[in-house]
Design a protein around this motif. Sequence first.
Motif, PDB file in Angstrom:
ATOM      1  N   ASN A  32     -51.299 -37.800  84.736  1.00 47.48           N
ATOM      2  CA  ASN A  32     -52.124 -36.593  84.773  1.00 47.48           C
ATOM      3  C   ASN A  32     -52.729 -36.284  83.405  1.00 47.48           C
ATOM      4  O   ASN A  32     -53.886 -35.866  83.306  1.00 47.48           O
ATOM      5  CB  ASN A  32     -51.273 -35.424  85.269  1.00 47.48           C
ATOM      6  N   ALA A  33     -51.953 -36.530  82.340  1.00 49.88           N
ATOM      7  CA  ALA A  33     -52.458 -36.268  80.987  1.00 49.88           C
ATOM      8  C   ALA A  33     -53.645 -37.171  80.682  1.00 49.88           C
ATOM      9  O   ALA A  33     -54.639 -36.740  80.078  1.00 49.88           O
ATOM     10  CB  ALA A  33     -51.346 -36.483  79.965  1.00 49.88           C
ATOM     11  N   MET A  34     -53.565 -38.426  81.127  1.00 54.77           N
ATOM     12  CA  MET A  34     -54.663 -39.362  80.858  1.00 54.77           C
ATOM     13  C   MET A  34     -55.919 -38.969  81.647  1.00 54.77           C
ATOM     14  O   MET A  34     -57.039 -39.091  81.170  1.00 54.77           O
ATOM     15  CB  MET A  34     -54.240 -40.795  81.210  1.00 54.77           C
ATOM     16  N   ALA A  88     -56.693 -35.951  82.276  1.00 54.57           N
ATOM     17  CA  ALA A  88     -57.249 -34.823  81.536  1.00 54.57           C
ATOM     18  C   ALA A  88     -58.075 -35.314  80.351  1.00 54.57           C
ATOM     19  O   ALA A  88     -59.129 -34.756  80.037  1.00 54.57           O
ATOM     20  CB  ALA A  88     -56.128 -33.901  81.062  1.00 54.57           C
ATOM     21  N   VAL A 111     -49.782 -33.397  75.276  1.00 52.11           N
ATOM     22  CA  VAL A 111     -51.056 -34.102  75.463  1.00 52.11           C
ATOM     23  C   VAL A 111     -51.842 -33.461  76.608  1.00 52.11           C
ATOM     24  O   VAL A 111     -53.017 -33.110  76.479  1.00 52.11           O
ATOM     25  CB  VAL A 111     -50.833 -35.601  75.761  1.00 52.11           C
ATOM     26  N   LEU A 112     -51.150 -33.268  77.746  1.00 46.16           N
ATOM     27  CA  LEU A 112     -51.804 -32.728  78.947  1.00 46.16           C
ATOM     28  C   LEU A 112     -52.340 -31.316  78.693  1.00 46.16           C
ATOM     29  O   LEU A 112     -53.524 -31.027  78.907  1.00 46.16           O
ATOM     30  CB  LEU A 112     -50.788 -32.728  80.090  1.00 46.16           C
ATOM     31  N   ASP A 162     -41.448 -40.145  82.445  1.00 44.81           N
ATOM     32  CA  ASP A 162     -42.301 -39.031  82.858  1.00 44.81           C
ATOM     33  C   ASP A 162     -43.670 -39.575  83.264  1.00 44.81           C
ATOM     34  O   ASP A 162     -44.709 -39.011  82.920  1.00 44.81           O
ATOM     35  CB  ASP A 162     -42.449 -38.032  81.714  1.00 44.81           C
ATOM     36  N   ASP A 188     -39.732 -37.228  75.390  1.00 44.50           N
ATOM     37  CA  ASP A 188     -40.890 -37.786  76.098  1.00 44.50           C
ATOM     38  C   ASP A 188     -41.660 -36.720  76.868  1.00 44.50           C
ATOM     39  O   ASP A 188     -42.877 -36.621  76.764  1.00 44.50           O
ATOM     40  CB  ASP A 188     -40.435 -38.861  77.096  1.00 44.50           C
ATOM     41  N   TYR A 189     -40.906 -35.945  77.641  1.00 49.35           N
ATOM     42  CA  TYR A 189     -41.570 -34.978  78.522  1.00 49.35           C
ATOM     43  C   TYR A 189     -42.385 -33.985  77.713  1.00 49.35           C
ATOM     44  O   TYR A 189     -43.572 -33.770  77.986  1.00 49.35           O
ATOM     45  CB  TYR A 189     -40.521 -34.258  79.377  1.00 49.35           C
ATOM     46  N   VAL A 241     -46.444 -37.276  84.793  1.00 46.03           N
ATOM     47  CA  VAL A 241     -47.097 -36.373  83.841  1.00 46.03           C
ATOM     48  C   VAL A 241     -48.057 -37.164  82.959  1.00 46.03           C
ATOM     49  O   VAL A 241     -49.156 -36.709  82.637  1.00 46.03           O
ATOM     50  CB  VAL A 241     -46.057 -35.637  82.974  1.00 46.03           C
ATOM     51  N   TRP A 242     -47.634 -38.366  82.574  1.00 45.21           N
ATOM     52  CA  TRP A 242     -48.479 -39.244  81.758  1.00 45.21           C
ATOM     53  C   TRP A 242     -49.802 -39.523  82.466  1.00 45.21           C
ATOM     54  O   TRP A 242     -50.874 -39.411  81.876  1.00 45.21           O
ATOM     55  CB  TRP A 242     -47.733 -40.551  81.491  1.00 45.21           C
ATOM     56  N   ILE A 291     -45.581 -35.625  76.255  1.00 45.91           N
ATOM     57  CA  ILE A 291     -46.657 -35.886  77.216  1.00 45.91           C
ATOM     58  C   ILE A 291     -47.256 -34.570  77.699  1.00 45.91           C
ATOM     59  O   ILE A 291     -48.477 -34.453  77.888  1.00 45.91           O
ATOM     60  CB  ILE A 291     -46.139 -36.738  78.401  1.00 45.91           C
TER      61      ILE A 291
END
Lengths: 300, 186
Positions: free
Chosen positions: A98-100, A102, B57-58, A92, B50-51, A95-96, B54
């Motif tokens: 984008n999360a970082m 954020a 977190v987001l 993913d 995983d999804y 998404v990772w 994450i």
Amino acid sequence: MAETTPLWAVAVLPFVLVLVALGTAHFDALLAADPAANPGREVLRLLVQQRRRTNAADELLTRLGVVLLPVAAVLAAVVLPLGFRSVSDLADGIVWFNAMEALAWAAVWLAGWGPNSTLSLIGGYRFLAQGLAYELPHMLAITTAALGAESLRVGDVVDAQSGLWFAVWMPAAFVIYLLSAMGMAFWGPFDQPVGRDVAGGAAAELSGVDRIVFLGGRWLLFVVAAAVSVPLFLGGGHGPLLPGWAWTLLKTAAVLALLVWVRRRVPGVRMERYVELAWVVLTPLAILQALVVALVVLNR
Amino acid sequence: MNDVLFWTLAVLAVASGVMVFRFDSMARATFSLLTSLLCVAGEVLLLGMDYLGIVIVLMMTIEMAIMAVFMIMYMMNPAGLMPMTMIHNKRGAAVICVGVFVLLAVGIFLAPWPGRRGKPPADVTMDLGMSLMGPQMLTMMTLGMALFATIVSSVVLATRRGRYDRLGDDLRAERSDDPVRGGVGR
């Protein structure tokens, strides 16, 4: 095409990023033709500077914000492939990333809030309010690339572009990505959170090492956000003759050079204008682009 | 190794959750809550999802950032710089919190959990998407519209200037009368 990556890559990644960021900052200083903008000199000057203290500051949160910015940038770069190899090609990964980004967003607010100073507080809150308008089109542009490859893995997105680059058939998403990447890194025309009109904003009270880490972290974040446009939209390591890593480096250098040139050519964008543009034009445009890509993918 | 990670994250999550109510600063409470939620995301990642991990977190990071925006909109102490507490009715709140925590924890240990049948799916993300967007599509669409309607109506209720202030009583003004000019030339 995911190849295994040796463990030492984890240790090397931050240094490579710092080198690229320093190179970009040097190029920027060269275009500015202003000796005071030289990053090497600035770092040396800040290293010998005394740390500024403010009354009733929340030291813990300030430090957390300052350190979190470069850490988030490096963590985001974990999914960034050099050629066809990244430090970790997470399932993913998009998404990772984008999360970082954020997390970096939260970091700026922390660094602005912590010193208990009006102007830095304004800078931090500015970024929160603007970040909402940047993040939505940004997220939709990233999602569009994932949609085109039918995968959230960055490696799969690169593989899907062995023929046609995504930038060619998703031009709107590509342009929106580049714009919002500069916005998310509050850099160039989007630097109001640390702008001159609020005496440096979120970074106003940061001095010495804190300032190096925070503003250096912003350069790292900018470099990573710009470099991710290569695997997402510009075909990653795909290209004739040269090996994959060389193509990645070339394309990344081209994107960075373009954005630095834009920074030196375009005056600061007025926030109220861009924020309205982001909500009223860019977000619907990004949704439309995603819809077109979804239809193409469904009919494949 | 996994056990050590699980317990470290679990203790951190509960401890920073408690600290939300101990801190006297809005910002520290907010980010202590974020720490707690990020630890929960770590636990979810540890479970192999995983999804979901994450995405937690987001979403939680953005949520806490947006909470800071709401802080300036609604709080008496907009900058959050003055000492405050997250609890009113201190003793009652503490009793309720500990009570709920103990109830849930005891429930987890006493519930007769079914044994695992079959195998975990190869692609958890795919399965999650299928179950959300397959049989539950109608629920999700209704939920989405309800949430969207809530957002629009709360903005309409909260805004001080409506379209009649901007475009005149008959909505026919050439240019809208805005305190700040926007970017699309209206």
